[in-house]
Design a protein around this motif. Structure first.
Motif, PDB file in Angstrom:
ATOM      1  N   HIS A  16       0.845  -1.190   0.000  1.00  0.00           N
ATOM      2  CA  HIS A  16       0.000   0.000   0.000  1.00  0.00           C
ATOM      3  C   HIS A  16       0.884   1.245   0.000  1.00  0.00           C
ATOM      4  O   HIS A  16       1.712   1.429   0.891  1.00  0.00           O
ATOM      5  N   VAL A  17       0.705   2.084  -1.012  1.00  0.00           N
ATOM      6  CA  VAL A  17       1.502   3.321  -1.063  1.00  0.00           C
ATOM      7  C   VAL A  17       0.636   4.493  -0.576  1.00  0.00           C
ATOM      8  O   VAL A  17      -0.572   4.505  -0.800  1.00  0.00           O
ATOM      9  N   PRO A  18       1.246   5.464   0.074  1.00  0.00           N
ATOM     10  CA  PRO A  18       0.465   6.577   0.623  1.00  0.00           C
ATOM     11  C   PRO A  18       0.087   7.613  -0.439  1.00  0.00           C
ATOM     12  O   PRO A  18       0.679   7.645  -1.524  1.00  0.00           O
ATOM     13  N   ASP A  19      -0.847   8.454  -0.063  1.00  0.00           N
ATOM     14  CA  ASP A  19      -1.251   9.584  -0.911  1.00  0.00           C
ATOM     15  C   ASP A  19      -0.219  10.687  -0.671  1.00  0.00           C
ATOM     16  O   ASP A  19      -0.461  11.626   0.077  1.00  0.00           O
ATOM     17  N   GLU A  20       0.958  10.507  -1.289  1.00  0.00           N
ATOM     18  CA  GLU A  20       2.103  11.368  -0.975  1.00  0.00           C
ATOM     19  C   GLU A  20       2.916  11.647  -2.225  1.00  0.00           C
ATOM     20  O   GLU A  20       2.984  10.799  -3.119  1.00  0.00           O
ATOM     21  N   GLU A  21       3.557  12.801  -2.282  1.00  0.00           N
ATOM     22  CA  GLU A  21       4.429  13.131  -3.413  1.00  0.00           C
ATOM     23  C   GLU A  21       5.727  12.326  -3.341  1.00  0.00           C
ATOM     24  O   GLU A  21       6.264  12.104  -2.258  1.00  0.00           O
ATOM     25  N   SER A  22       6.200  11.893  -4.503  1.00  0.00           N
ATOM     26  CA  SER A  22       7.525  11.282  -4.587  1.00  0.00           C
ATOM     27  C   SER A  22       8.347  12.159  -5.529  1.00  0.00           C
ATOM     28  O   SER A  22       7.823  12.644  -6.540  1.00  0.00           O
ATOM     29  N   PHE A  23       9.602  12.376  -5.197  1.00  0.00           N
ATOM     30  CA  PHE A  23      10.442  13.263  -6.015  1.00  0.00           C
ATOM     31  C   PHE A  23      11.855  12.701  -6.109  1.00  0.00           C
ATOM     32  O   PHE A  23      12.396  12.226  -5.113  1.00  0.00           O
ATOM     33  N   PHE A  24      12.424  12.711  -7.305  1.00  0.00           N
ATOM     34  CA  PHE A  24      13.861  12.453  -7.429  1.00  0.00           C
ATOM     35  C   PHE A  24      14.379  13.165  -8.670  1.00  0.00           C
ATOM     36  O   PHE A  24      13.590  13.606  -9.517  1.00  0.00           O
ATOM     37  N   ILE A  25      15.705  13.299  -8.737  1.00  0.00           N
ATOM     38  CA  ILE A  25      16.299  13.953  -9.909  1.00  0.00           C
ATOM     39  C   ILE A  25      16.967  12.878 -10.753  1.00  0.00           C
ATOM     40  O   ILE A  25      17.912  12.226 -10.302  1.00  0.00           O
ATOM     41  N   ASP A  26      16.455  12.681 -11.930  1.00  0.00           N
ATOM     42  CA  ASP A  26      17.053  11.691 -12.826  1.00  0.00           C
ATOM     43  C   ASP A  26      18.277  12.313 -13.503  1.00  0.00           C
ATOM     44  O   ASP A  26      18.235  13.476 -13.935  1.00  0.00           O
ATOM     45  N   GLY A  27      19.348  11.524 -13.605  1.00  0.00           N
ATOM     46  CA  GLY A  27      20.598  12.026 -14.172  1.00  0.00           C
ATOM     47  C   GLY A  27      20.462  12.467 -15.620  1.00  0.00           C
ATOM     48  O   GLY A  27      21.280  13.251 -16.114  1.00  0.00           O
ATOM     49  N   ASN A  28      19.457  12.002 -16.303  1.00  0.00           N
ATOM     50  CA  ASN A  28      19.275  12.358 -17.704  1.00  0.00           C
ATOM     51  C   ASN A  28      18.006  13.188 -17.923  1.00  0.00           C
ATOM     52  O   ASN A  28      18.015  14.153 -18.670  1.00  0.00           O
ATOM     53  N   TYR A  29      16.913  12.820 -17.255  1.00  0.00           N
ATOM     54  CA  TYR A  29      15.623  13.475 -17.507  1.00  0.00           C
ATOM     55  C   TYR A  29      15.276  14.553 -16.477  1.00  0.00           C
ATOM     56  O   TYR A  29      14.210  15.155 -16.554  1.00  0.00           O
ATOM     57  N   GLY A  30      16.148  14.770 -15.486  1.00  0.00           N
ATOM     58  CA  GLY A  30      15.899  15.855 -14.529  1.00  0.00           C
ATOM     59  C   GLY A  30      14.823  15.533 -13.504  1.00  0.00           C
ATOM     60  O   GLY A  30      14.617  14.377 -13.147  1.00  0.00           O
ATOM     61  N   ASP A  31      14.132  16.582 -13.042  1.00  0.00           N
ATOM     62  CA  ASP A  31      13.164  16.431 -11.942  1.00  0.00           C
ATOM     63  C   ASP A  31      12.027  15.478 -12.303  1.00  0.00           C
ATOM     64  O   ASP A  31      11.408  15.619 -13.354  1.00  0.00           O
ATOM     65  N   GLN A  32      11.761  14.554 -11.399  1.00  0.00           N
ATOM     66  CA  GLN A  32      10.664  13.594 -11.587  1.00  0.00           C
ATOM     67  C   GLN A  32       9.772  13.641 -10.361  1.00  0.00           C
ATOM     68  O   GLN A  32      10.252  13.491  -9.242  1.00  0.00           O
ATOM     69  N   ARG A  33       8.497  13.867 -10.585  1.00  0.00           N
ATOM     70  CA  ARG A  33       7.536  13.949  -9.483  1.00  0.00           C
ATOM     71  C   ARG A  33       6.340  13.093  -9.781  1.00  0.00           C
ATOM     72  O   ARG A  33       5.924  12.998 -10.942  1.00  0.00           O
ATOM     73  N   CYS A  34       5.765  12.525  -8.749  1.00  0.00           N
ATOM     74  CA  CYS A  34       4.447  11.915  -8.913  1.00  0.00           C
ATOM     75  C   CYS A  34       3.804  11.807  -7.542  1.00  0.00           C
ATOM     76  O   CYS A  34       4.483  11.953  -6.515  1.00  0.00           O
ATOM     77  N   ASN A  35       2.504  11.572  -7.548  1.00  0.00           N
ATOM     78  CA  ASN A  35       1.820  11.236  -6.308  1.00  0.00           C
ATOM     79  C   ASN A  35       1.706   9.716  -6.311  1.00  0.00           C
ATOM     80  O   ASN A  35       1.155   9.133  -7.247  1.00  0.00           O
ATOM     81  N   LEU A  36       2.251   9.080  -5.280  1.00  0.00           N
ATOM     82  CA  LEU A  36       2.360   7.614  -5.297  1.00  0.00           C
ATOM     83  C   LEU A  36       0.999   6.941  -5.437  1.00  0.00           C
ATOM     84  O   LEU A  36       0.836   6.008  -6.225  1.00  0.00           O
ATOM     85  N   GLN A  37       0.013   7.400  -4.689  1.00  0.00           N
ATOM     86  CA  GLN A  37      -1.293   6.749  -4.733  1.00  0.00           C
ATOM     87  C   GLN A  37      -2.011   7.071  -6.043  1.00  0.00           C
ATOM     88  O   GLN A  37      -2.494   6.183  -6.732  1.00  0.00           O
ATOM     89  N   ARG A  38      -2.016   8.323  -6.438  1.00  0.00           N
ATOM     90  CA  ARG A  38      -2.784   8.730  -7.616  1.00  0.00           C
ATOM     91  C   ARG A  38      -2.132   8.264  -8.928  1.00  0.00           C
ATOM     92  O   ARG A  38      -2.803   7.797  -9.844  1.00  0.00           O
TER      93      ARG A  38
END
Ligand code: GLU
Length: 294
Positions: A150-172
């Motif tokens: 079960h993943v929370p209704d929360e933002e996930s963020f990381f910086i990809d070395g090639n594609y840059g900023d990556q964001r998503c909401n884990l639940q949505r």
């Protein structure tokens, strides 16, 4: 991640056939990025589905990589032999109350009107998370469940070395995902996270089809108390007509490539496809390392 860690890269092929140019491209890039930073690099065979991955495919992959000059610095791990390790970490997730049984079949999911994630898979609407204990007991009589985290209704963020900023909401945007299949086989997301973490991998370099998976893997890293690696996703190589390369394209598979090119020519072809050198160049691995910019 803590950037003082010694760089450790890896290539993690699923041995369901002979590699094609796209797989070799990912292998070479993961090796070059690790070596450019003075790091080590290992091969891990992702044969979780042992039925679909006879050992001779893995042997061919290892031989093809050796032909190109890419040798694993560490022991080659085979995921089919590591179920006991995955179970330990699965239990750690279960102890945190994150795991539940899911009775939905693939057909149920396809038939549901759930939205799809960016990689085209339906986002699980959480149906079985809401079963009452009585409904759960009834379902257990008729079907073996898979297990989801079960993943929370929360933002996930990381910086990809090639594609840059990556964001998503884990639940949505991702949804609860399978960590063990109904047949008992541990699923890719769990196995890859546990293996990369235990091998001390600091750099994951792989095709961009797995970019959305990085959010789920980072979530697992945190829940299991590990430090996530850096991710660098690579554009997928396409055939001249724009199609994604597949193991069925005979003129890009390793059988054909080894018969028609030398290792130096193939390294040149891949570096050219990556936009790192001109057409027709022949390169040694050392020369290719020199062309990589971090
Ligand atoms: N086994 C996966 C594949 O061959 C790659 C997994 C990974 O690099 O994380 O597509």
């Amino acid at each position: 991640m803590d950037d003082n860690r010694k760089v450790v890269g890896r290539f993690a092929p699923s041995p369901s056939g002979r590699m094609h140019l796209g797989n070799v491209y990912a292998a070479l890039m993961s090796w070059l990025y690790a070596k450019k930073q003075g790091g080590s690099w290992s091969i891990r065979i992702e044969d979780l589905d042992a039925m679909r991955c006879p050992r001779h495919f893995a042997d061919e992959i290892i031989d093809d990589l050796r032909w190109l000059g890419l040798e694993s610095d560490g022991e080659i791990l085979y995921q089919s032999e590591r179920a006991a390790v995955y179970l330990e970490y699965f239990n750690m997730l279960a102890a945190q109350g994150l795991i539940y049984d899911c009775f939905c079949s693939r057909a149920d999911l396809r038939a549901s009107s759930a939205p799809h994630s960016s990689d085209g898979t339906p986002i699980y609407p959480g149906t079985c998370r809401r079963l009452t204990p009585a409904q759960h007991a009834e379902m257990l009589k008729i079907r073996r469940p898979s297990q989801r985290v079960h993943v929370p209704d929360e933002e996930s963020f990381f910086i990809d070395g090639n594609y840059g900023d990556q964001r998503c909401n884990l639940q949505r945007d991702c949804g609860d995902f399978v960590v063990r299949r109904a047949d008992g086989v541990f699923a890719y997301q769990l196995a890859v996270t546990v293996d990369d973490a235990l091998s001390g991998v600091t750099e994951v370099v792989r095709g961009c089809d797995l970019l959305p998976s990085a959010h789920l893997q980072i979530f697992l890293y945190k829940k299991l108390g590990f430090n996530p690696p850096r991710f660098r996703h690579l554009p997928l190589l396409t055939a001249p007509d724009g199609r994604r390369l597949s193991k069925r394209d005979s003129d890009t598979n390793m059988d054909y490539l080894r018969a028609n090119y030398t290792p130096r020519q193939l390294i040149g072809i891949i570096m050219h496809r990556a936009g790192l050198c001109g057409a027709g160049e022949e390169l040694t691995l050392d020369e290719a390392v020199g062309m990589i910019e971090i």
